[in-house]
Design a protein around this motif. Structure first.
Motif, PDB file in Angstrom:
ATOM      1  N   SER A  15       0.871  -1.173   0.000  1.00 19.47           N
ATOM      2  CA  SER A  15       0.000   0.000   0.000  1.00 19.47           C
ATOM      3  C   SER A  15       0.911   1.227   0.000  1.00 19.47           C
ATOM      4  O   SER A  15       1.569   1.522   0.993  1.00 19.47           O
ATOM      5  N   HIS A  16       0.972   1.910  -1.130  1.00 21.53           N
ATOM      6  CA  HIS A  16       1.903   3.029  -1.276  1.00 21.53           C
ATOM      7  C   HIS A  16       1.499   4.207  -0.394  1.00 21.53           C
ATOM      8  O   HIS A  16       0.323   4.587  -0.342  1.00 21.53           O
ATOM      9  N   VAL A  17       2.454   4.758   0.296  1.00 18.33           N
ATOM     10  CA  VAL A  17       2.240   5.948   1.119  1.00 18.33           C
ATOM     11  C   VAL A  17       2.901   7.159   0.467  1.00 18.33           C
ATOM     12  O   VAL A  17       2.267   8.173   0.212  1.00 18.33           O
ATOM     13  N   ARG A  18       4.181   7.056   0.219  1.00 15.65           N
ATOM     14  CA  ARG A  18       4.943   8.089  -0.492  1.00 15.65           C
ATOM     15  C   ARG A  18       5.889   7.392  -1.478  1.00 15.65           C
ATOM     16  O   ARG A  18       6.036   6.166  -1.461  1.00 15.65           O
ATOM     17  N   SER A  19       6.552   8.175  -2.287  1.00 13.84           N
ATOM     18  CA  SER A  19       7.589   7.614  -3.144  1.00 13.84           C
ATOM     19  C   SER A  19       8.637   6.923  -2.265  1.00 13.84           C
ATOM     20  O   SER A  19       9.130   7.507  -1.301  1.00 13.84           O
ATOM     21  N   ALA A  76      -3.403  -9.681 -18.106  1.00 12.45           N
ATOM     22  CA  ALA A  76      -2.236 -10.487 -18.433  1.00 12.45           C
ATOM     23  C   ALA A  76      -0.992  -9.629 -18.661  1.00 12.45           C
ATOM     24  O   ALA A  76       0.107 -10.142 -18.732  1.00 12.45           O
ATOM     25  N   LEU A  77      -1.142  -8.324 -18.743  1.00 10.05           N
ATOM     26  CA  LEU A  77      -0.014  -7.457 -19.076  1.00 10.05           C
ATOM     27  C   LEU A  77       0.529  -6.675 -17.894  1.00 10.05           C
ATOM     28  O   LEU A  77       1.466  -5.907 -18.054  1.00 10.05           O
ATOM     29  N   ARG A  78      -0.030  -6.844 -16.718  1.00  8.68           N
ATOM     30  CA  ARG A  78       0.407  -6.011 -15.602  1.00  8.68           C
ATOM     31  C   ARG A  78       0.686  -6.847 -14.355  1.00  8.68           C
ATOM     32  O   ARG A  78       0.002  -7.832 -14.083  1.00  8.68           O
ATOM     33  N   PRO A  79       1.703  -6.437 -13.596  1.00  8.23           N
ATOM     34  CA  PRO A  79       1.967  -7.142 -12.332  1.00  8.23           C
ATOM     35  C   PRO A  79       0.918  -6.790 -11.288  1.00  8.23           C
ATOM     36  O   PRO A  79       0.277  -5.740 -11.352  1.00  8.23           O
ATOM     37  N   ILE A  80       0.746  -7.667 -10.319  1.00 11.05           N
ATOM     38  CA  ILE A  80      -0.176  -7.417  -9.214  1.00 11.05           C
ATOM     39  C   ILE A  80       0.652  -6.945  -8.029  1.00 11.05           C
ATOM     40  O   ILE A  80       1.443  -7.703  -7.471  1.00 11.05           O
ATOM     41  N   VAL A  81       0.482  -5.682  -7.658  1.00 11.67           N
ATOM     42  CA  VAL A  81       1.290  -5.060  -6.616  1.00 11.67           C
ATOM     43  C   VAL A  81       0.443  -4.662  -5.416  1.00 11.67           C
ATOM     44  O   VAL A  81       0.801  -4.932  -4.271  1.00 11.67           O
ATOM     45  N   THR A  82      -0.672  -4.020  -5.661  1.00 13.99           N
ATOM     46  CA  THR A  82      -1.496  -3.435  -4.607  1.00 13.99           C
ATOM     47  C   THR A  82      -2.811  -4.205  -4.433  1.00 13.99           C
ATOM     48  O   THR A  82      -3.174  -5.056  -5.251  1.00 13.99           O
ATOM     49  N   ASN A  83      -3.550  -3.851  -3.372  1.00 13.58           N
ATOM     50  CA  ASN A  83      -4.881  -4.418  -3.176  1.00 13.58           C
ATOM     51  C   ASN A  83      -5.793  -4.096  -4.355  1.00 13.58           C
ATOM     52  O   ASN A  83      -6.649  -4.901  -4.736  1.00 13.58           O
ATOM     53  N   GLU A  84      -5.626  -2.910  -4.925  1.00 18.45           N
ATOM     54  CA  GLU A  84      -6.445  -2.520  -6.070  1.00 18.45           C
ATOM     55  C   GLU A  84      -6.205  -3.448  -7.260  1.00 18.45           C
ATOM     56  O   GLU A  84      -7.148  -3.803  -7.988  1.00 18.45           O
ATOM     57  N   ASP A  85      -4.954  -3.860  -7.441  1.00 16.50           N
ATOM     58  CA  ASP A  85      -4.657  -4.806  -8.519  1.00 16.50           C
ATOM     59  C   ASP A  85      -5.325  -6.155  -8.250  1.00 16.50           C
ATOM     60  O   ASP A  85      -5.852  -6.789  -9.165  1.00 16.50           O
ATOM     61  N   LEU A 108      -3.335  -9.693   1.805  1.00 24.04           N
ATOM     62  CA  LEU A 108      -3.646  -8.294   1.495  1.00 24.04           C
ATOM     63  C   LEU A 108      -3.146  -7.378   2.610  1.00 24.04           C
ATOM     64  O   LEU A 108      -3.286  -7.705   3.793  1.00 24.04           O
ATOM     65  N   CYS A 109      -2.592  -6.248   2.226  1.00 25.98           N
ATOM     66  CA  CYS A 109      -2.202  -5.245   3.214  1.00 25.98           C
ATOM     67  C   CYS A 109      -3.479  -4.695   3.844  1.00 25.98           C
ATOM     68  O   CYS A 109      -4.322  -4.120   3.154  1.00 25.98           O
ATOM     69  N   ASP A 110      -3.628  -4.878   5.139  1.00 30.80           N
ATOM     70  CA  ASP A 110      -4.893  -4.552   5.804  1.00 30.80           C
ATOM     71  C   ASP A 110      -5.111  -3.063   6.044  1.00 30.80           C
ATOM     72  O   ASP A 110      -6.203  -2.660   6.430  1.00 30.80           O
ATOM     73  N   PHE A 111      -4.058  -2.262   5.825  1.00 33.82           N
ATOM     74  CA  PHE A 111      -4.163  -0.835   6.137  1.00 33.82           C
ATOM     75  C   PHE A 111      -3.647   0.021   4.990  1.00 33.82           C
ATOM     76  O   PHE A 111      -2.756  -0.389   4.240  1.00 33.82           O
ATOM     77  N   SER A 112      -4.220   1.193   4.873  1.00 34.08           N
ATOM     78  CA  SER A 112      -3.651   2.255   4.041  1.00 34.08           C
ATOM     79  C   SER A 112      -3.156   3.340   4.990  1.00 34.08           C
ATOM     80  O   SER A 112      -3.640   3.451   6.121  1.00 34.08           O
ATOM     81  N   GLY A 113      -2.176   4.105   4.551  1.00 35.64           N
ATOM     82  CA  GLY A 113      -1.591   5.116   5.428  1.00 35.64           C
ATOM     83  C   GLY A 113      -1.444   6.458   4.739  1.00 35.64           C
ATOM     84  O   GLY A 113      -1.268   6.518   3.519  1.00 35.64           O
ATOM     85  N   GLN A 114      -1.523   7.507   5.526  1.00 37.79           N
ATOM     86  CA  GLN A 114      -1.315   8.857   5.000  1.00 37.79           C
ATOM     87  C   GLN A 114      -0.527   9.665   6.009  1.00 37.79           C
ATOM     88  O   GLN A 114      -0.749   9.573   7.222  1.00 37.79           O
ATOM     89  N   ILE A 115       0.399  10.466   5.508  1.00 33.17           N
ATOM     90  CA  ILE A 115       1.220  11.340   6.350  1.00 33.17           C
ATOM     91  C   ILE A 115       0.899  12.783   6.009  1.00 33.17           C
ATOM     92  O   ILE A 115       0.974  13.192   4.844  1.00 33.17           O
ATOM     93  N   MET A 140      -8.357   1.270   7.747  1.00 28.42           N
ATOM     94  CA  MET A 140      -8.587  -0.094   7.308  1.00 28.42           C
ATOM     95  C   MET A 140      -8.786  -0.147   5.794  1.00 28.42           C
ATOM     96  O   MET A 140      -9.506   0.680   5.228  1.00 28.42           O
ATOM     97  N   ALA A 141      -8.165  -1.119   5.166  1.00 24.95           N
ATOM     98  CA  ALA A 141      -8.338  -1.313   3.735  1.00 24.95           C
ATOM     99  C   ALA A 141      -9.595  -2.139   3.467  1.00 24.95           C
ATOM    100  O   ALA A 141     -10.074  -2.875   4.335  1.00 24.95           O
ATOM    101  N   GLU A 142     -10.106  -2.027   2.266  1.00 19.07           N
ATOM    102  CA  GLU A 142     -11.298  -2.778   1.877  1.00 19.07           C
ATOM    103  C   GLU A 142     -11.000  -4.275   1.851  1.00 19.07           C
ATOM    104  O   GLU A 142      -9.942  -4.709   1.391  1.00 19.07           O
ATOM    105  N   LYS A 143     -11.925  -5.073   2.359  1.00 15.98           N
ATOM    106  CA  LYS A 143     -11.819  -6.520   2.281  1.00 15.98           C
ATOM    107  C   LYS A 143     -12.291  -6.974   0.892  1.00 15.98           C
ATOM    108  O   LYS A 143     -13.284  -6.469   0.373  1.00 15.98           O
ATOM    109  N   LEU A 144     -11.589  -7.936   0.312  1.00 12.54           N
ATOM    110  CA  LEU A 144     -11.889  -8.336  -1.062  1.00 12.54           C
ATOM    111  C   LEU A 144     -12.466  -9.744  -1.195  1.00 12.54           C
ATOM    112  O   LEU A 144     -13.232 -10.010  -2.121  1.00 12.54           O
ATOM    113  N   VAL A 145     -12.109 -10.632  -0.284  1.00  5.50           N
ATOM    114  CA  VAL A 145     -12.497 -12.026  -0.459  1.00  5.50           C
ATOM    115  C   VAL A 145     -14.011 -12.194  -0.453  1.00  5.50           C
ATOM    116  O   VAL A 145     -14.557 -13.083  -1.119  1.00  5.50           O
TER     117      VAL A 145
END
Length: 208
Positions: A15-19, A76-85, A108-115, A140-145
């Motif tokens: 879950s990306h927070v900053r660069s 088929a053309l993109r890697p799966i990195v984040t929960n959104e993927d 799944l990363c259960d949290f998103s973060g912001q600074i 809390m991040a969205e549950k997907l299952v």
């Protein structure tokens, strides 16, 4: 002729927070790989030419691109990195009429973060080590299952629950809660400290 698919997805997400800064759920796909090997062997033994087993690993687990069938090229053309993927992948799995089994082993990363007031993202302003006065706010991040059988009751869904140092009854309760809330057909619960593993079924039985 392939007329049904078994999907196994494993690995962890970010879950990306900053660069150059992200939250993560560390998981490297070993369980998903083992399950895939076992499933392939079973299909070979039974000469099940009508069933395809598809293994998809997140980028954290070494997956470079989604291995979803090429009939859905945008996945088929993109890697799966984040929960959104993962969410997009799940949507495609649900939309595929040949999907019959989903083994949802992804962490799944259960949290998103912001600074501060900077919108989080992969390319958000980089946080330097000297700029640490502001705390990170977690949400809390969205549950997907849960959306798998919400939309496709015909899919056999296997989910996973991890606890750490829990008593057996607490581990069972956590796994059963996951099963009931998401209409799973099986939950495999493991405790990373006690090393106790259990299979939990809708009839509320457990097998350790």
């Amino acid at each position: 002729m392939i007329n049904r698919r078994i999907h196994i997805i494993g690995g962890g997400t970010f879950s990306h927070v900053r660069s150059h800064l992200a939250l993560a759920a560390p998981a490297f796909g070993s369980t998903a790989r083992q399950l895939y090997t076992l499933m392939q062997q079973k299909l070979t033994d039974r000469q099940s030419d009508d069933t395809q087993c598809v293994l998809t690993l997140t980028a954290m687990a070494g997956g470079t691109v989604s291995t979803f069938p090429s009939s859905i090229p945008e996945l088929a053309l993109r890697p799966i990195v984040t929960n959104e993927d993962v969410s997009k992948y799940v949507d495609a799995v649900i939309a595929d009429p040949m999907t019959k089994v989903v083994i949802f082993n992804v962490a799944l990363c259960d949290f998103s973060g912001q600074i501060a007031d900077i919108t989080s993202g992969k390319y958000a302003t980089r946080l330097h080590s000297r700029d640490t006065a502001d705390p990170i706010d977690l949400a809390m991040a969205e549950k997907l299952v849960g959306k798998i059988r919400k939309h496709r009751k015909d899919i056999f869904l296997v989910a996973f629950k991890t606890t750490t140092g829990a008593l057996p009854d607490a581990q069972y309760a956590a796994g059963l809660n996951l099963l009931k809330e998401n209409s799973c057909n099986l939950v495999l619960a493991n405790d990373t400290k006690t090393r106790l593993n259990m299979i939990i079924v809708p009839e509320e039985a457990r097998y350790c």
